[in-house]
Design an enzyme around this catalytic site. Structure first.
Site, PDB file in Angstrom:
ATOM      1  CB  CYS A 290      33.556  48.028  56.534  1.00 36.15           C
ATOM      2  SG  CYS A 290      33.708  47.068  58.053  1.00 36.15           S
TER       3      CYS A 290
ATOM      4  CG  HIS B  91      29.382  46.325  54.856  1.00 41.25           C
ATOM      5  ND1 HIS B  91      30.455  45.996  54.065  1.00 41.25           N
ATOM      6  CD2 HIS B  91      29.782  46.123  56.138  1.00 41.25           C
ATOM      7  CE1 HIS B  91      31.460  45.604  54.829  1.00 41.25           C
ATOM      8  NE2 HIS B  91      31.079  45.677  56.090  1.00 41.25           N
TER       9      HIS B  91
ATOM     10  CD  GLU C  47      29.070  46.828  50.830  1.00 40.32           C
ATOM     11  OE1 GLU C  47      29.864  46.165  51.521  1.00 40.32           O
ATOM     12  OE2 GLU C  47      28.822  48.034  51.053  1.00 40.32           O
TER      13      GLU C  47
END
EC number: 4.3.3.6
Length: 198
Positions: free
Chosen positions: A82, A177, A179
């Site tokens: 991002c 993302h 994660e």
């Protein structure tokens, strides 16, 4: 993972903890990087999501911008998610006044291309590089890769064809993302790059 190379997460701003958690789960020796001397200790670096203009200002304030550029040019594996993708892009199409990127990725990006926080979304993406199973992707005020130069390779697109993941030599960038999705394959792919360099 015994003898695992140290991987840093740029810890100036953004979702640092989430990346550290994934890297630790994969057995990586993952640490926060806030200063140039800490950058010198890592064999790879993740630049997390957050606010790219704030990261840029903070990196310059703490004296990290120059060392980061040098490390990228020197082949340090770096993965930007991002805002991290924006930081790695050679060109920011709509940066705020004075905003600079670290560069390295032969792409032009547009900040917040999918809209505001309220327009954040999730979707499944095809990632042949990572296997047959689609990757669930979380987009939060995400950038888009508007153009890809000859040195960069497209890894994934959203269904309308816009580019959201790229790779170039030691660099990886995603507009989303991983994660936050629970899918660790992209971080695993990055760690392969790190291990390949040491």
């Amino acid at each position: 993972m015994a003898g695992s190379p140290r991987v840093g997460v740029l810890a100036l701003q953004g979702d640092v903890r989430e990346h550290l958690t994934v890297l630790w789960a994969l057995g990586a020796d993952a640490v926060r990087v806030r200063r140039p001397d800490e950058l010198e200790t890592v064999a790879g670096l993740v630049i997390p999501g957050g606010e790219s203009s704030v990261m840029d200002k903070l990196a310059r304030t703490v004296g990290l911008a120059g060392p980061l550029r040098n490390a990228i040019a020197g082949g340090l594996p770096v993965y930007g998610t991002c805002a991290g993708l924006i930081m790695l892009a050679d060109t920011i199409v709509d940066g705020i006044a004075g905003q600079r990127s670290l560069g390295g990725l032969d792409v032009a990006v547009r900040r917040n291309a999918f809209g505001s926080q309220a327009e954040s979304f999730e979707t499944d993406l095809s990632f042949p590089t990572l296997g047959a199973e689609p990757m669930h992707a979380v987009f939060i005020r995400a950038p888009i890769v508007e153009s890809v130069g000859p040195r960069a390779t497209v890894l994934a697109r959203v269904p309308d064809g816009r580019v959201v993941a790229v790779e170039q030599d030691n660099l990886l960038g995603t507009a989303f993302h991983p994660e936050l999705s629970g899918d660790k394959r992209f971080h695993e792919y990055f760690l392969v790059k790190v291990h390949g360099r040491v």
